[in-house]
Design a protein around this motif. Structure first.
Motif, mmCIF file in Angstrom:
data_model
loop_
_atom_site.group_PDB
_atom_site.id
_atom_site.type_symbol
_atom_site.label_atom_id
_atom_site.label_comp_id
_atom_site.label_asym_id
_atom_site.label_seq_id
_atom_site.Cartn_x
_atom_site.Cartn_y
_atom_site.Cartn_z
ATOM 1 N N GLU B 510 0.804 -1.234 0.000
ATOM 2 C CA GLU B 510 0.000 0.000 0.000
ATOM 3 C C GLU B 510 0.829 1.272 0.000
ATOM 4 O O GLU B 510 0.360 2.326 -0.423
ATOM 5 N N THR B 511 2.049 1.203 0.523
ATOM 6 C CA THR B 511 2.843 2.445 0.649
ATOM 7 C C THR B 511 4.204 2.366 -0.035
ATOM 8 O O THR B 511 4.913 3.367 -0.119
ATOM 9 N N SER B 512 4.605 1.191 -0.495
ATOM 10 C CA SER B 512 5.953 0.942 -1.033
ATOM 11 C C SER B 512 7.049 0.997 0.034
ATOM 12 O O SER B 512 8.228 0.902 -0.283
ATOM 13 N N ALA B 513 6.650 1.185 1.281
ATOM 14 C CA ALA B 513 7.669 1.213 2.341
ATOM 15 C C ALA B 513 7.816 -0.166 2.970
ATOM 16 O O ALA B 513 6.843 -0.922 3.086
ATOM 17 N N THR B 514 9.038 -0.480 3.365
ATOM 18 C CA THR B 514 9.322 -1.739 4.051
ATOM 19 C C THR B 514 9.952 -1.443 5.401
ATOM 20 O O THR B 514 10.419 -0.319 5.650
ATOM 21 N N ILE B 515 9.941 -2.457 6.266
ATOM 22 C CA ILE B 515 10.677 -2.293 7.526
ATOM 23 C C ILE B 515 12.158 -2.309 7.198
ATOM 24 O O ILE B 515 12.678 -3.291 6.677
ATOM 25 N N ARG B 516 12.815 -1.194 7.446
ATOM 26 C CA ARG B 516 14.259 -1.142 7.195
ATOM 27 C C ARG B 516 14.997 -1.853 8.321
ATOM 28 O O ARG B 516 15.947 -2.571 8.088
ATOM 29 N N CYS B 517 14.553 -1.622 9.555
ATOM 30 C CA CYS B 517 15.125 -2.360 10.684
ATOM 31 C C CYS B 517 14.363 -2.057 11.957
ATOM 32 O O CYS B 517 13.606 -1.078 12.028
ATOM 33 N N PHE B 518 14.563 -2.922 12.938
ATOM 34 C CA PHE B 518 14.264 -2.594 14.325
ATOM 35 C C PHE B 518 15.574 -2.022 14.873
ATOM 36 O O PHE B 518 16.529 -2.777 15.058
ATOM 37 N N PRO B 519 15.650 -0.720 15.063
ATOM 38 C CA PRO B 519 16.953 -0.139 15.446
ATOM 39 C C PRO B 519 17.431 -0.680 16.795
ATOM 40 O O PRO B 519 16.621 -0.992 17.669
ATOM 41 N N PHE B 520 18.742 -0.832 16.933
ATOM 42 C CA PHE B 520 19.302 -1.291 18.206
ATOM 43 C C PHE B 520 18.910 -0.330 19.324
ATOM 44 O O PHE B 520 18.676 -0.730 20.446
ATOM 45 N N GLU B 521 18.918 0.947 18.977
ATOM 46 C CA GLU B 521 18.599 1.943 19.994
ATOM 47 C C GLU B 521 17.091 2.112 20.048
ATOM 48 O O GLU B 521 16.474 2.534 19.067
ATOM 49 N N GLN B 522 16.503 1.770 21.184
ATOM 50 C CA GLN B 522 15.049 1.754 21.321
ATOM 51 C C GLN B 522 14.610 2.718 22.416
ATOM 52 O O GLN B 522 15.285 2.857 23.431
ATOM 53 N N PRO B 523 13.473 3.373 22.218
ATOM 54 C CA PRO B 523 12.937 4.223 23.296
ATOM 55 C C PRO B 523 12.487 3.343 24.458
ATOM 56 O O PRO B 523 12.068 2.199 24.256
ATOM 57 N N GLU B 524 12.567 3.885 25.660
ATOM 58 C CA GLU B 524 12.106 3.120 26.816
ATOM 59 C C GLU B 524 10.588 3.218 26.955
ATOM 60 O O GLU B 524 9.947 4.007 26.270
ATOM 61 N N GLY B 525 10.057 2.418 27.829
ATOM 62 C CA GLY B 525 8.630 2.528 28.154
ATOM 63 C C GLY B 525 7.765 1.568 27.362
ATOM 64 O O GLY B 525 8.223 0.908 26.431
ATOM 65 N N ASP B 526 6.497 1.508 27.747
ATOM 66 C CA ASP B 526 5.548 0.609 27.089
ATOM 67 C C ASP B 526 5.230 1.122 25.697
ATOM 68 O O ASP B 526 5.192 2.327 25.457
ATOM 69 N N LYS B 527 4.996 0.175 24.811
ATOM 70 C CA LYS B 527 4.689 0.555 23.428
ATOM 71 C C LYS B 527 3.498 -0.257 22.927
ATOM 72 O O LYS B 527 3.326 -1.412 23.301
#
Lengths: 546, 546
Positions: B510-527
């Motif tokens: 639908e958007t032509s975008a793909t997951i490039r990565c789950f970055p190593f650096e992640q925000p803290e807290g519940d998601k």
């Protein structure tokens, strides 16, 4: 000869009268055999000079026995492949005729690359990269080129699941695709000279293969240049064969003979091919590097033209030149002995191996401390040093293993050495006690000078040994009969030659020897062709070859 | 994240609040456009932030006009290919999709090689070489590997004039042949870890090609390792993605985002793929390097086993990792502007170009003497310097040409400079008068420090500019609608993700975008997953990519 180098002369009468006149008993002929014998292994003294010993039966071969190889004098070919396996230089790939170059073998190739890369840049060349897939039609454009290479081609016929419209050649060499691109880049004399090099893999579908020497795929560098005049191209072709010659002598300690190929042996597409020819331990010749003056053959086939300073359109004049992983095979077969590989220090991946020796646990820490100190001392001095402190192997096993790997110097350090603040230094090239020095001081200033000095001595000694061996095995001939005799003895024959291509092919058919080159260095005086009796301008060297 | 590196944080709230919350106006968004505009060329300020400008009509393209290129903001793709031609980086090969890497482009690749080669050896790897021809049956042994690669294969079916019994694959990557050999070499835990690398060409039959970014044949290094445990393999895979990350930041000034690929995007045959993702000047993502934890997939397929310390037979755990000539494309598209290439000094083949300026013949000798002196001063200080003293081109032409080539610093020396014993220094990255310094002393100690300082400043400035650009173009999203909006604006979207592979493919469709990565650096807290509303462990970055 326009060579830029000063090389030990092949011909200086005072220094080596035996060579020119072939009358004196060769002083060095048995050297390789004597070295083997002195190491206490089976090496009949005669074998090294006859070179015709039958292969040892399989059960006596040492390749599978750890750290041992077939004696060189018993079966040179078996010895060669055994050494490659035991020294972990290479292995066979899954596709017939292909080779995996293992880290130790590849490190020798990297030493070759490091030296040549600098020299190529110093002489004005830039590295670049051409695609390896060449349209089949390109190969057909230069008549003698297609004739020379078409039997050896690997062809890609399917890409992305589909049959291709035009077959693609996996490059056997790049003159055609280089010229296709040069034609786009060169318009004017201002674009010349164009001087490039590439490090690449190439593929030739060889029937009889041999690790390093002749493999289906190999690594090489190929230089390609375009010039405004024949003279410039000729100068470039000569310059590059000189770079190779210097490399062979000074780095690899291989006393190659540089010269010009005969018409029959000239590269498919070249006007002139220059070569460096090396004598292997079995006295077969190895073509170790070539440099071609291509004239205008490819520029005419591909329309590579430029406008000169007067506004005239001309075809460019070109060269190409190459050295390959074959050279690694040349190093093995020049210097190796029954204990394995023997590497010239300048290209040895490991110049010094340190083997710690201790028996009781309480000796270990003092020994290892001394080992670490000696290691860092040598490393800081720019010496390539390795410590083998594995406790899985005995010191004796390690001695054999690093001899097999051709490491020029071994240092042993045991508890007594620690007490005396000294080390034991062994030379790979001098067997037994003669090559062993006890009580060499660990003192930085003394040790570094000592090791550097020994490395230089080994480098020089390997070259001199190889020169002596070569010079004892070249016979000057003045008749076809003498040539046949020399070749039958496994030697190289040198004599005046002005006969026909047909005569050259006849010699090949009857003796298996080919003209290796017309050496740049020629004897003075009138010469008569040994085949026809007609006047001859030059002597040629004939030999069996790889 | 087990990263060994300290990198500028993507997430530190004090430093870049805009990034995490996406609320503040981005301060740097128009930077690229402003730089272009200040050079007096057509660059609508909006184009750099929308990224959606229509391609310029062919007649306005600058590729054929010497020293000019299509404005970057007008047509990024045309700009890219124009720069490659005008800066003489590469050319098209005769076979569709192939590329000739010209000396200047190859020199950038050599700078990449020189750096990485040292790092690979420091981290315990040895170079070696595997044949490029792989029996077709090998590719079929690992199920997901054959599925991933079979559509892209080039096949050799004819060798030496004969149809082959088994088709040969021209390597698209070497895991299969590496495992075939590892199986021969590995018996015991003592043979582990086995850590090697090769520099080689690889072939993938790509349909849509683009110079450097995606070509039928490309150059790369591929590392391959075998370990006794999963943990060791995981540590190695992470170590190598860290080496790549550090290289990208410190040498290429490209602020890549390291992370883990989604299952959908994982390498064919790997358990986990780590990646570095770079934002190009058009804000598309470029996968610039990958490192795979292969688990036991290939060792099971090829029977690569070892006996552990307890006498148990186990399959080895493996990794592979690669960076290719694609990285050169990444450098062009990260730093280039309307004047052409802009190279980070650490990887620039030429760091300083000296242009002599004189009009009357009697000025020449004094100018050239000063030029030679400055050249040798800088060269001795280890700076890569080139003098362009050609009299066939004007100084103005040279200014443009070396700007096009992205040379970080230009030094001009004219008669007045000679009199004042000074030079004029211009920075490539700061256009116009602002980047020009007059009267910089020729005095060795002053000049060398000055130039070295400027080179460091340029290196740092390119990185900071790229970081700012990247950070202004990543949007934190909390719904699929927000993602669509961000992607439609040409930006990257970052948001919590725990949805299915099917959902990921739906986003792509639908958007032509793909997951490039789950970055190593992640925000803290519940998601909460922005797609499903379910709890999510991690944020993922979505983007359109090359």
């Amino acid at each position: 000869m326009a060579s830029l180098l000063r090389l030990p002369s092949l011909l200086a009468p005072a220094a080596r009268p035996a060579l020119l006149r072939g009358r004196y008993r060769c002083l060095h002929a048995g050297m390789a055999a004597r070295v083997s014998a002195s190491r206490g292994r089976a090496a009949p003294a005669a074998a090294a000079t006859t070179g015709a010993a039958a292969p040892a039966p399989p059960e006596t071969r040492g390749g599978d026995r750890e750290g041992q190889v077939t004696p060189r004098s018993a079966d040179f070919n078996a010895w060669y492949t055994d050494v490659i396996a035991a020294a972990e230089l290479a292995d066979y790939g899954p596709v017939r005729g292909t080779m995996v170059i293992r880290p130790y073998g590849y490190a020798i190739w990297e030493a070759i690359q490091d030296y040549l890369n600098v020299k190529f840049k110093e002489t004005g060349h830039s590295n670049m990269y051409f695609p390896q897939f060449i349209p089949y039609s390109f190969i057909e454009k230069e008549a003698s080129h297609v004739e020379g290479f078409s039997p050896e081609l690997a062809l890609v016929t399917i890409g992305g699941g589909k049959e291709l419209e035009e077959k693609l050649v996996v490059r056997p060499t790049s003159e055609t695709i280089v010229n296709h691109m040069f034609t786009k880049w060169i318009q004017s004399y201002r674009d010349l000279p164009l001087m490039i090099n590439q490090w690449a893999n190439v593929t030739r579908w060889e029937m009889r293969t041999k690790p390093f020497i002749r493999t289906l795929e190999f690594l090489w560098q190929e230089g390609h240049t375009a010039h405004a005049t024949f003279e410039e191209a000729e100068k470039e072709a000569m310059q590059m064969i000189d770079v190779y010659t210097k490399f062979a002598y000074e780095q690899a300690a291989i006393p190659v003979i540089p010269g010009r190929k005969s018409r029959v042996e000239t590269f498919a597409g070249a006007n002139r091919t220059y070569t460096i020819e090396a004598m292997m331990g079995d006295r077969k010749a190895l073509q170790a590097g070539t440099s071609h003056n291509l004239g205008q053959n490819f520029s005419r086939a591909f329309g590579t033209q430029f406008m000169d300073e007067n506004g005239q359109i001309e075809h460019v004049w070109q060269t190409s030149w190459a050295i390959s992983t074959r050279f690694v095979g040349g190093i093995i077969m020049t210097h190796g002995d029954d204990s394995g590989l023997m590497l010239p220090p300048r290209i040895a991946p490991i110049q010094v191996v340190i083997v710690p020796i201790w028996k009781k646990g309480d000796e270990k820490s003092a020994v290892m401390e001394a080992v670490a100190s000696v290691q860092s001392t040598l490393k800081e001095a720019g010496i390539r040093v390795k410590v083998d402190d594995s406790e899985l192997r005995t010191p004796g096993w390690k001695f054999n293993f690093y001899e097999m790997k051709g490491v020029p110097i071994r240092i042993e350090i045991g508890p007594r050495d620690v007490t005396n603040k000294s080390v034991v230094v062994s030379r790979r090239d001098v067997p037994g006690k003669q090559g062993k020095e006890f009580g060499v001081s660990m003192e930085t200033s003394i040790l570094v000078d000592h090791i550097k000095g020994r490395l230089e001595e080994i480098q020089e000694s390997l070259l001199q040994k190889a020169i002596a061996f070569r010079d004892c095995n070249i016979v000057d001939v003045s008749s076809y009969g003498e040539l046949k005799e020399a070749i039958a003895e496994g030697k190289w024959a040198r004599g005046p030659w002005s006969a026909s291509d047909a005569d050259e092919l006849k010699v090949k058919e009857e003796t298996s020897a080919t003209i290796r080159c017309f050496p740049f260095e020629q004897p003075e005086g009138d010469k008569k062709c040994f085949m026809t009796g007609n006047p001859a301008e030059e002597v040629a060297i004939f030999a069996k070859s790889y």
